[in-house]
Design a protein around this motif. Structure first.
Motif, PDB file in Angstrom:
ATOM      1  N   GLN A 166       5.576  -3.812  -3.440  1.00  0.00           N
ATOM      2  CA  GLN A 166       5.952  -2.423  -3.228  1.00  0.00           C
ATOM      3  C   GLN A 166       6.993  -1.994  -4.256  1.00  0.00           C
ATOM      4  OE1 GLN A 166       7.120  -4.962  -1.519  1.00  0.00           O
ATOM      5  NE2 GLN A 166       8.992  -4.506  -0.377  1.00  0.00           N
ATOM      6  N   GLY A 167       7.134  -0.693  -4.441  1.00  0.00           N
ATOM      7  CA  GLY A 167       8.122  -0.180  -5.378  1.00  0.00           C
ATOM      8  C   GLY A 167       7.699   1.152  -5.948  1.00  0.00           C
TER       9      GLY A 167
ATOM     10  N   ALA B 148       0.810  -1.225   0.000  1.00  0.00           N
ATOM     11  CA  ALA B 148       0.000   0.000   0.000  1.00  0.00           C
ATOM     12  C   ALA B 148       0.838   1.267   0.000  1.00  0.00           C
ATOM     13  CB  ALA B 148      -0.955   0.000   1.189  1.00  0.00           C
ATOM     14  N   HIS B 149       2.165   1.155   0.160  1.00  0.00           N
ATOM     15  CA  HIS B 149       3.022   2.330  -0.021  1.00  0.00           C
ATOM     16  C   HIS B 149       2.888   2.871  -1.447  1.00  0.00           C
ATOM     17  CE1 HIS B 149       6.065   0.755   3.237  1.00  0.00           C
ATOM     18  NE2 HIS B 149       4.882   1.035   3.737  1.00  0.00           N
ATOM     19  N   ASN B 150       2.719   1.957  -2.399  1.00  0.00           N
ATOM     20  CA  ASN B 150       2.760   2.294  -3.817  1.00  0.00           C
ATOM     21  C   ASN B 150       1.367   2.712  -4.304  1.00  0.00           C
ATOM     22  OD1 ASN B 150       3.259   2.513  -6.532  1.00  0.00           O
ATOM     23  ND2 ASN B 150       3.969   0.401  -6.814  1.00  0.00           N
ATOM     24  N   TYR B 151       1.231   3.967  -4.723  1.00  0.00           N
ATOM     25  CA  TYR B 151      -0.055   4.468  -5.199  1.00  0.00           C
ATOM     26  C   TYR B 151      -0.329   4.092  -6.655  1.00  0.00           C
ATOM     27  CZ  TYR B 151      -0.857   7.174  -0.982  1.00  0.00           C
ATOM     28  OH  TYR B 151      -1.096   7.551   0.325  1.00  0.00           O
ATOM     29  N   TYR B 152       0.662   3.484  -7.311  1.00  0.00           N
ATOM     30  CA  TYR B 152       0.485   3.028  -8.696  1.00  0.00           C
ATOM     31  C   TYR B 152       0.862   1.548  -8.780  1.00  0.00           C
ATOM     32  CZ  TYR B 152       0.138   7.980  -9.927  1.00  0.00           C
ATOM     33  OH  TYR B 152      -0.257   9.306 -10.023  1.00  0.00           O
TER      34      TYR B 152
ATOM     35  N   ASN C  10       7.218   4.861   0.764  1.00  0.00           N
ATOM     36  CA  ASN C  10       8.525   4.833   1.427  1.00  0.00           C
ATOM     37  C   ASN C  10       9.652   4.455   0.476  1.00  0.00           C
ATOM     38  OD1 ASN C  10       6.898   5.307   3.583  1.00  0.00           O
ATOM     39  ND2 ASN C  10       7.506   3.529   4.773  1.00  0.00           N
ATOM     40  N   GLU C  11       9.323   3.699  -0.571  1.00  0.00           N
ATOM     41  CA  GLU C  11      10.345   3.279  -1.520  1.00  0.00           C
ATOM     42  C   GLU C  11      10.710   4.390  -2.506  1.00  0.00           C
ATOM     43  OE1 GLU C  11       9.121   0.341   0.752  1.00  0.00           O
ATOM     44  OE2 GLU C  11       7.642   1.160  -0.640  1.00  0.00           O
TER      45      GLU C  11
END
Length: 499
Positions: free
Chosen positions: A212-213, A183-187, A255-256
């Protein structure tokens, strides 16, 4: 902490007696089967309302991600615009002493969903731990009371195919992220709809083990998809009582993608500000969240459901310092000390707003000291549901509806934290005690009535209160094999006073 429910329930969770662990597992499975059967029966029957009686109210719980106590206009923010959430506060009740379940995501949401504080909960940190079969959620309680239940947004309490996944935990419908790291990644490359992956057009090269990424092709912004799905849930389930747990990831950072981790399609009204990019991004994310809240409120009005819907807005913990963002830029903690990952007030005291036209007095503030675990008892009282026995949960319905003299209060509120140096905190009356590391560190003591910012440690002047705080910390913590810390033997003296 006061535990008001003492009558055993078919939905009763595990009890924390090590000698009964095996038996508890068998009984837990039987309870799950029985609970599921009752829930299915409730869903098959029409929601009956006696003639002349008011139908059961809908419940919408909106949980922002890493939004600070001071990030809303209704809580003192002067730069970031949040007109819809501020209107919600004007039309309802703004709580000034309400607390998250923990200073980070997963355990805080565990407390919200199960009504157990972190000293008793299955998930006490952000490690990859799933809710267990015997963990009963507020969604399961509401489902058994005849509600249609939906989660749109971030779950973070169970991975695919486990007993902790949303559809195994009382939710009829789920859309969003299972994993809080993804869920860090909005895309992302996909989102979940119930148990199926829904592919998106984004491309994430070298994605991490949890998805993530940083996307190289950014077409489908997850926060917008999640907002649309929440509105659709209201439209699709307007004919019977519903519970919508709307948990957007805004304004959490990617965060990434640091040092520029505030992923948002555009900066909106803040594009021309002479701010760092991360500040523009954070402000734009908060205002985007506010827009989504406005859409939900407008939809309730359009559907004629506004007057019979309890809407609650909160944040899962204090403001983050992630993805390159600096929370002090907007004074996101307001007058409080600390931020996300702190057990000082800035890490756990959160904005908490409740609106229920005709039931909650409009524009009334409340200084009732409650916490996320109380949502279980409150939802059960409102719906007529039967919660598990032995929870750390007290209904705050009297405080919400203006019946404060009948409002029960906890003897104490308790928190734990497991990242880096462990920590624990307890609030009793207006006293707040913080200790790190757990059980062995010196206890700090603050008088919140006169020192909201926790600037002056008064431990040396109150040895009796330090002794009491140590006792409460020991009493509240039940050891878990998943969360390693060695408390002193029960009944023995714990290190307490400063040396």
């Amino acid at each position: 902490m006061t535990r008001p429910f003492s009558v055993p329930s078919p939905l009763a969770p595990r009890r924390l007696c090590p000698g009964l662990h095996a038996l508890r597992g068998v009984l837990g499975q039987a309870r799950i089967v029985l609970g599921a059967g009752l829930a299915m029966l409730a869903l098959e029957l029409p929601a009956q309302t006696p003639a002349g009686a008011r139908p059961k109210p809908n419940i919408v719980f909106i949980l922002a991600d890493d939004l600070g106590y001071g990030d809303l206009g209704s809580y003192g923010q002067t730069v970031i615009k949040t007109p819809n959430i501020d209107r919600l506060a004007t039309q309802g009740m703004r709580f000034t002493q309400f607390y998250a379940g923990a200073p980070v995501c997963a355990p805080s949401r565990n407390v919200l969903m199960t009504g157990q504080h972190v000293g008793h909960a299955t998930i006490r940190g952000n490690d990859k731990v799933d809710l267990q079969p015997e963990d009963v959620t507020v969604a399961a309680v509401l489902k058994s009371a005849g509600y249609t239940t939906g989660l749109v947004g971030k779950w973070g309490l169970g991975s695919e195919g486990t007993a902790g996944a949303p559809n195994a935990k009382g939710f009829d419908y789920f859309y969003g992220y299972l994993d809080q790291t993804m869920a860090h990644n909005y895309y992302p490359t996909y989102l979940m709809r119930n148990t199926e992956r829904v592919p998106l057009r984004n491309v994430v090269p070298n994605a991490g083990p949890y998805g993530q990424g940083v996307a190289s092709v950014k077409l489908d912004y997850s926060a917008d998809l999640i907002g649309d799905e929440a509105v659709k849930f209201l439209r699709d389930h307007r004919s019977r009582p519903f519970f919508l747990y709307f948990a957007p990831t805004l304004p959490h950072a990617n965060n990434e993608s640091r040092p520029d981790g505030m992923e948002v399609p555009d900066y909106g009204t803040y594009a021309s500000e002479a701010w760092p990019a991360t500040a523009k991004g954070f402000a734009a994310m908060v205002t985007r969240l506010d827009d989504q809240v406005g859409r939900l409120l407008a939809e309730l009005t359009t559907l004629g459901l506004e007057d019979n819907t309890l809407v609650i807005f909160a944040s899962d913990n204090g403001p983050h310092a992630e993805g390159g963002h600096i929370p002090a830029f907007f004074k996101s903690s307001g007058p409080l000390r600390g931020q996300k990952r702190d057990l000082y007030e800035g890490g756990i005291r959160v904005p908490f707003i409740a609106r229920w036209p005709g039931r909650i007095p409009a524009g009334a503030p409340s200084d009732h000291p409650g916490y996320f675990g109380d949502f279980m008892a409150t939802a059960a009282e409102i719906s007529g549901g039967n919660p598990p026995a032995g929870l750390d949960s007290l209904s705050f319905l009297p405080a919400m509806t203006g019946a404060s003299p009948s409002q029960k209060k906890h003897e104490f509120l308790y928190w734990e934290f497991y990242e880096g140096a462990s920590a624990q905190a307890v609030r009793f009356a207006n006293w707040k005690a913080v200790r790190s590391p757990m059980f062995t560190g010196k206890i700090e003591l603050y008088d919140l009535a006169t020192d909201l910012g926790e600037k002056t440690n008064v431990a040396e002047a109150h040895p009796d209160l330090i002794t009491n705080a140590a006792r409460l910390m020991q009493e509240a913590h039940v050891p878990s094999p998943l969360w390693k810390v060695t408390p002193p033997a029960r009944g023995t003296a714990a290190p307490a006073t400063p040396k």
